[in-house]
Design an enzyme around this catalytic site. Structure first.
Site, PDB file in Angstrom:
ATOM      1  N   TYR A   1      -9.920   0.391 -42.448  1.00 18.10           N
ATOM      2  CA  TYR A   1      -8.765  -0.366 -42.929  1.00 18.10           C
ATOM      3  C   TYR A   1      -8.813  -0.380 -44.449  1.00 18.10           C
ATOM      4  O   TYR A   1      -9.857  -0.698 -45.034  1.00 18.10           O
ATOM      5  CB  TYR A   1      -8.841  -1.800 -42.377  1.00 18.10           C
ATOM      6  CG  TYR A   1      -7.699  -2.688 -42.803  1.00 18.10           C
ATOM      7  CD1 TYR A   1      -6.418  -2.500 -42.302  1.00 18.10           C
ATOM      8  CD2 TYR A   1      -7.905  -3.741 -43.693  1.00 18.10           C
ATOM      9  CE1 TYR A   1      -5.370  -3.332 -42.673  1.00 18.10           C
ATOM     10  CE2 TYR A   1      -6.863  -4.581 -44.067  1.00 18.10           C
ATOM     11  CZ  TYR A   1      -5.601  -4.367 -43.555  1.00 18.10           C
ATOM     12  OH  TYR A   1      -4.573  -5.194 -43.930  1.00 18.10           O
TER      13      TYR A   1
ATOM     14  N   ASP B   1     -13.894   2.712 -50.149  1.00 17.28           N
ATOM     15  CA  ASP B   1     -13.323   1.377 -50.056  1.00 17.28           C
ATOM     16  C   ASP B   1     -14.469   0.402 -49.815  1.00 17.28           C
ATOM     17  O   ASP B   1     -15.015   0.325 -48.711  1.00 17.28           O
ATOM     18  CB  ASP B   1     -12.302   1.329 -48.918  1.00 17.28           C
ATOM     19  CG  ASP B   1     -11.618  -0.025 -48.821  1.00 17.28           C
ATOM     20  OD1 ASP B   1     -12.228  -1.031 -49.235  1.00 17.28           O
ATOM     21  OD2 ASP B   1     -10.484  -0.076 -48.322  1.00 17.28           O
TER      22      ASP B   1
ATOM     23  N   LYS C   1     -12.360  -9.155 -52.666  1.00 24.41           N
ATOM     24  CA  LYS C   1     -13.134 -10.268 -52.125  1.00 24.41           C
ATOM     25  C   LYS C   1     -14.155 -10.875 -53.096  1.00 24.41           C
ATOM     26  O   LYS C   1     -13.822 -11.748 -53.875  1.00 24.41           O
ATOM     27  CB  LYS C   1     -13.812  -9.856 -50.809  1.00 24.41           C
ATOM     28  CG  LYS C   1     -12.762  -9.457 -49.752  1.00 24.41           C
ATOM     29  CD  LYS C   1     -13.331  -9.427 -48.366  1.00 24.41           C
ATOM     30  CE  LYS C   1     -12.443  -8.724 -47.377  1.00 24.41           C
ATOM     31  NZ  LYS C   1     -11.414  -9.551 -46.751  1.00 24.41           N
TER      32      LYS C   1
HETATM   33  N1  HOZ Z   1      -7.994  -8.427 -43.415  1.00 31.05           N
HETATM   34  C1  HOZ Z   1      -8.855  -9.523 -43.112  1.00 31.05           C
HETATM   35  C2  HOZ Z   1      -9.885  -9.127 -42.129  1.00 31.05           C
HETATM   36  N2  HOZ Z   1     -10.633  -7.949 -42.428  1.00 31.05           N
HETATM   37  C3  HOZ Z   1      -8.101 -10.731 -42.580  1.00 31.05           C
HETATM   38  C4  HOZ Z   1      -7.591 -11.603 -43.650  1.00 31.05           C
HETATM   39  C5  HOZ Z   1      -7.122 -12.977 -43.181  1.00 31.05           C
HETATM   40  O1  HOZ Z   1      -6.461 -13.058 -42.159  1.00 31.05           O
HETATM   41  O2  HOZ Z   1      -7.418 -13.963 -43.835  1.00 31.05           O
END
Ligand code: HOZ
Length: 433
Positions: free
Chosen positions: A150, A245, A273
């Site tokens: 992802y 990534d 993050k």
């Molecule tokens: N993309 C996030 C998990 N890998 C989720 C982000 C969220 O829902 O806070």
């Protein structure tokens, strides 16, 4: 961290019903809606260390940790202070600050592959802009990505995507123009032959390979021996770029990310993050010649009013300084190992098949037998069993990522005592699976 004033327990169902009237699906990011595990989502109002405070008046031991950024748990004093001080000086200027330079220098020191970078407001934005940089630099359109990895929710890489997209059954999202999706070649993770074939079929047309060097968005999966080295070799030979990534792994698996562990130098790296210390932040960077295509130095346009936001930069800088000075990595890995061992023990006792894959402080318990090496094997996990485990843990005061195909995290604020509580809750929960 103070709990909700009065601490009046409120009904999650009532809050959710109210939320759905104003927010799509009642949430601002889909996995939070609990669709994958069923039930009513948790609404929270605070946290302290390893604990999350919810509007139902309860405290939960947190292993989701905002999906990764909270290395020191919730509301760590130094990070709060850094953000408060920055906010008091002004929340945004739309002008350059020296604080951004200070943070960039720290990131470069940790990631020697990054010579020049650009800060953004999220990992998605950083990934999207890295794709643009790669295309602008090479003059090619195609990008290879791996099924289950992802890279954020931008059009051209939202194909066979992991994380919430997989969890909610839309790995190929609606609304992505076919012509955009056609610029993405999807191959299985850990399959170098498929990568070679893609280059053979598209000679001189592939701009870059995007990869999570340690995928965490289909659950934690490891690169097979020689896989990342193979990607490096092939991209060099084909004059394409290798983009790591590291939104999840950067500053998480070690101070210099997965590229330090595997000793591979990508051309570009995408971060997010942790570098915002829990505030919205992303960055992409790498080779000076590649990054120089970005405006104002080059013709590839990318901008943002809140890019390099002073409050996020202050929190991010404080986070990197704490990570550098307190070196929490060894202790966090020990804690995660302790947790994983405990989960293995209770699963064996209960006879529930469980495969746990972990590195450092992140781990995924897959409800299946056998190893998970790619998207196809990850998809064999029993999502319903994970849902039952999730709810068993939740009712015993433990909050996990509300989806099977994600990573769970341990923070430096967790203790053995917390983990014993969680393992005890798991022993009981496994009886109900
Ligand atoms: N993309 C996030 C998990 N890998 C989720 C982000 C969220 O829902 O806070």
């Amino acid at each position: 961290m103070a709990r909700l004033k009065n601490n009046q327990p409120m009904s999650m169902k009532k809050i959710f019903a109210r939320a759905r009237k104003s927010l799509v699906g009642g949430v601002n990011s889909p996995v939070r809606a609990f669709k994958s595990v069923g039930g009513t989502p948790l609404f929270v109002h605070g946290g302290s260390g390893a604990y999350l405070f919810a509007d139902d008046g309860k405290s939960y031991l947190d292993f989701c940790l905002s999906w990764g950024p909270l290395m020191f748990g919730h509301a760590r004093r130094e990070l709060v202070k850094a953000a408060q001080d920055a906010m008091a000086r002004g929340s945004t200027f739309g002008a350059a600050t020296q604080a951004e330079v200070n943070l960039a220098e720290r990131i470069k020191k940790a990631f020697p592959s990054i010579e020049l970078m650009r800060m953004t407001s999220s990992g998605t934005e950083a990934g999207m802009s890295a794709a643009r940089a790669a295309r602008a630099f090479t003059g090619r359109d195609l990008i290879i990505k791996f099924a289950g990895c992802y890279h954020g929710h931008f059009d051209s890489l939202l194909v066979a995507a992991g994380s919430g997209a997989t969890t909610l059954g839309v790995p190929d999202s609606a609304g992505v123009p076919k012509s955009f999706a056609a610029t993405t070649i999807v191959v299985p993770f850990n399959d170098l032959k498929a990568v070679e074939n893609a280059f053979k079929k598209n000679k001189g047309k592939i701009a870059a390979i995007f990869v999570e060097p340690i995928p965490a968005n289909m659950g934690v999966v490891f690169p097979a021996k020689g896989f990342l080295e193979g990607l490096r070799r092939i991209t060099k030979r084909e004059k394409a770029l290798l983009v790591f990534d590291e939104v999840i792994t950067g500053f998480r698996v070690c101070y210099g990310g997965a590229q330090t562990i595997y000793k591979i130098k990508p051309d570009l790296t995408v971060l997010g993050k942790i570098i915002g210390g829990g505030l919205p932040m992303g960055a992409y960077g790498g080779r000076r010649d590649v990054m120089s295509v970005i405006s104002p130095e080059g013709p590839a346009y990318q901008a943002g009013t809140l890019s390099g936001n002073p409050v996020a930069v202050a929190a991010g800088t404080a986070m990197l300084d704490l990570l550098r000075d307190e070196s929490p990595y060894k202790r966090m890995a020990q804690l995660a190992d302790y947790m994983c061992e405990g989960l293995r023990r209770v699963s064996l006792r209960s006879g529930v098949p469980l495969r746990i894959q972990s590195i450092g402080s992140m781990f995924t318990p897959f409800f299946l037998e056998g190893e998970v090496t790619d998207y196809a094997s990850a998809m064999k996990a029993d999502k319903a069993a994970y849902g039952r485990y999730f709810h068993g843990m939740l009712k015993r005061g433990v909050y996990l990522p509300p989806a099977q195909w994600e990573a769970a995290f341990v923070s430096y604020a967790h203790t053995e005592k917390d983990l014993n509580i969680a393992i005890g809750a798991a022993a009981e929960s496994f009886q109900e699976i």
